[in-house]
Design an enzyme around this catalytic site. Structure first.
Site, short mmCIF file in Angstrom:
data_model
loop_
_atom_site.label_atom_id
_atom_site.label_comp_id
_atom_site.label_asym_id
_atom_site.label_seq_id
_atom_site.Cartn_x
_atom_site.Cartn_y
_atom_site.Cartn_z
N CYS A 181 16.99 -102.54 -26.31
CA CYS A 181 16.06 -101.99 -27.31
C CYS A 181 16.39 -100.52 -27.58
CB CYS A 181 14.62 -102.12 -26.79
SG CYS A 181 13.40 -101.36 -27.87
N CYS A 231 14.06 -101.58 -20.57
CA CYS A 231 14.31 -101.26 -21.99
C CYS A 231 15.38 -102.18 -22.56
CB CYS A 231 14.75 -99.81 -22.15
SG CYS A 231 13.40 -98.63 -21.96
N CYS A 275 7.12 -99.01 -29.37
CA CYS A 275 7.62 -99.60 -28.12
C CYS A 275 7.01 -100.99 -27.91
CB CYS A 275 7.29 -98.69 -26.95
SG CYS A 275 7.89 -99.37 -25.39
N CYS A 319 12.08 -92.44 -34.23
CA CYS A 319 11.59 -91.07 -34.06
C CYS A 319 11.79 -90.32 -35.38
CB CYS A 319 12.38 -90.38 -32.94
SG CYS A 319 12.00 -88.62 -32.87
N ASP A 333 -0.68 -81.99 -14.74
CA ASP A 333 0.04 -81.14 -15.69
C ASP A 333 -0.09 -79.65 -15.38
OD1 ASP A 333 1.19 -82.75 -17.51
OD2 ASP A 333 -0.25 -82.45 -19.12
S1 SF4 Z 1 10.96 -98.51 -27.57
FE1 SF4 Z 1 10.23 -98.79 -25.45
S2 SF4 Z 1 11.43 -100.52 -24.66
FE2 SF4 Z 1 12.45 -99.81 -26.51
S3 SF4 Z 1 13.99 -98.37 -25.73
FE3 SF4 Z 1 12.19 -97.17 -26.27
S4 SF4 Z 1 11.05 -97.00 -24.38
FE4 SF4 Z 1 12.50 -98.66 -24.08
S1 SF4 Z 2 8.71 -90.08 -31.77
FE1 SF4 Z 2 8.49 -89.29 -29.67
S2 SF4 Z 2 10.31 -88.02 -29.36
FE2 SF4 Z 2 10.10 -88.35 -31.55
S3 SF4 Z 2 8.98 -86.62 -32.33
FE3 SF4 Z 2 7.50 -88.21 -31.87
S4 SF4 Z 2 6.83 -87.78 -29.76
FE4 SF4 Z 2 8.73 -86.64 -30.10
#
Ligand code: SF4
Ligand code: SF4
Length: 370
Positions: A202, A199, A259, A209, A144
């Site tokens: 999904c 993915c 996820c 979020c 980073d």
């Molecule tokens: S939750 Fe995980 S598997 Fe589902 S779309 Fe998001 S990143 Fe891909």
């Molecule tokens: S769920 Fe992921 S993209 Fe959404 S605010 Fe939280 S860290 Fe950011």
């Protein structure tokens, strides 16, 4: 520096050896790739910048030349050794803490000691082991710390695919891991890129979020992302987003927590990543009343310290504004109404206004009913 001449077999053996050493050093996976960013990843990054999704992260725009040309970061580099290290402490009660609005939710990666130092040290040890084995090779460790496009490089090195939330996912380990890179001048054999994404249909991360920061698959608007708002952003938090942040006061893990691939994530065995000072489940009000001295002592060696005390209070004030109107919450906020920072005072006033709403007042009357 003139490198020793290696035969193809020697390079193959060295590559296998590097992977064994890396595992001994605590990395869960290693892949080797070329220091080249493909055109698709460059185009996606340019579009992200053009949309303004980087917010105030001006260095992102300034450094794009270097990002696209890793070879400019280290003279003579021919390979990038990409590594990952799991960081999730066992039983961090993430969902339970998120659901308890009086508790502070801190991103699980930040509960222990700052990972930068540990990973850079281990990568440097790996570089030295390679040197002992094959002679001077010219290496540099990155965590980073420079404009390295670590996710595309990790994907090219075979560590996983980039999920719709833009983090790398490994099908056997989920996404709760740090990435690091060791640049070397040895022309090691390269690994097969992780070509497929899994993915599928999904969309859990986009749907869950809290601030709708994942504006489309593979596109995160940093200006709406709680991680950016609570860590990188040094100014006020946009008022419209504050109620959506809940009790997330340093980072956010929601897109990873939902996820499905994270059912495969494994707990870390690193002592440094274990929660310190009970930061995995402490009341917002308790943290808000820390003095600056306590903040500096309790966050020494932690990623949290880099945000600074003022931003820490700003974030906690938002969390307290979203908390139930208990006596502890209200008295903590009142204790900071005159805090000598315009930004903190404004967030405290906002938080107190939230508690003047009728539904929260009802919460008090229920809580205090005999
Ligand atoms: S939750 Fe995980 S598997 Fe589902 S779309 Fe998001 S990143 Fe891909
Ligand atoms: S769920 Fe992921 S993209 Fe959404 S605010 Fe939280 S860290 Fe950011």
């Amino acid at each position: 520096m003139s490198l020793p001449l290696y035969t193809k077999e020697q390079l193959q053996t060295l590559s296998q050896q590097i992977k064994c050493w890396a595992r001994e050093l605590g990395f869960q996976q290693v892949g080797i790739t070329q220091p080249v960013i493909n055109e698709r990843d460059k185009a996606a990054f340019r579009q992200w910048l053009a949309a303004g999704f980087h917010g105030d992260l001006d260095y992102m725009a300034r450094n794009s030349d270097l990002r696209f040309h890793p070879e400019q970061l280290h003279e003579g580099v021919t390979r990038v050794i990409s590594v990952r290290m799991d960081y999730l402490p066992a039983d961090t009660k993430a969902i339970k803490v998120l659901a308890n609005k009086e508790k502070a939710y801190i991103s699980r990666y930040a509960l222990g000691r700052d990972y930068h130092k540990l990973i850079r040290k281990r990568l440097t040890q790996l570089g030295k082991k390679i040197e002992q084995y094959g002679g001077e090779h010219g290496f540099r460790a990155f965590v980073d710390s420079a404009p390295v496009m670590e996710r595309p490089l990790a994907q090219q090195a075979g560590l996983g695919w980039m999920g719709k939330h833009t983090l790398i996912i490994n099908p056997k380990a989920g996404s709760f891991f740090f990435l690091g890179e060791l640049f070397t001048n040895i022309p090691l054999p390269i690994d097969t890129p992780f070509a497929k994404t899994h993915c599928g249909s999904c969309s859990a991360c986009l749907d869950k979020c809290p601030t709708q920061a994942i504006v489309a698959p593979y596109k995160v608007d940093a200006r709406r992302c709680i991680s950016y708002l609570t860590i990188e952003n040094s100014g006020p938090i946009p008022e419209a987003l504050r109620p959506l942040m809940g009790n997330r006061v340093f980072g956010c893990d929601d897109c990873q927590l939902v996820c499905p691939w994270n059912k495969f994530s494994k707990p870390t065995g690193e002592d440094d990543f274990q929660p310190r000072h009970k930061l995995d489940a402490t009341d917002l009000a308790v943290l808000f009343l820390w003095t600056e001295e306590e903040f500096l002592t309790n966050t020494a060696g932690s990623a949290i310290r880099r945000a600074g005390f003022e931003c820490w209070l700003r974030n906690l004030a938002v969390g307290l504004g979203n908390a139930p109107s208990t006596e502890a919450v209200l008295s903590a906020l009142n204790a900071r109404v005159d805090y000598p920072s315009d930004m903190v005072r404004e967030h405290v006033q906002w938080a107190l206004r939230q508690h003047q709403q009728s539904d929260k007042v009802q919460v008090i009357s229920h809580a205090t009913a005999p």
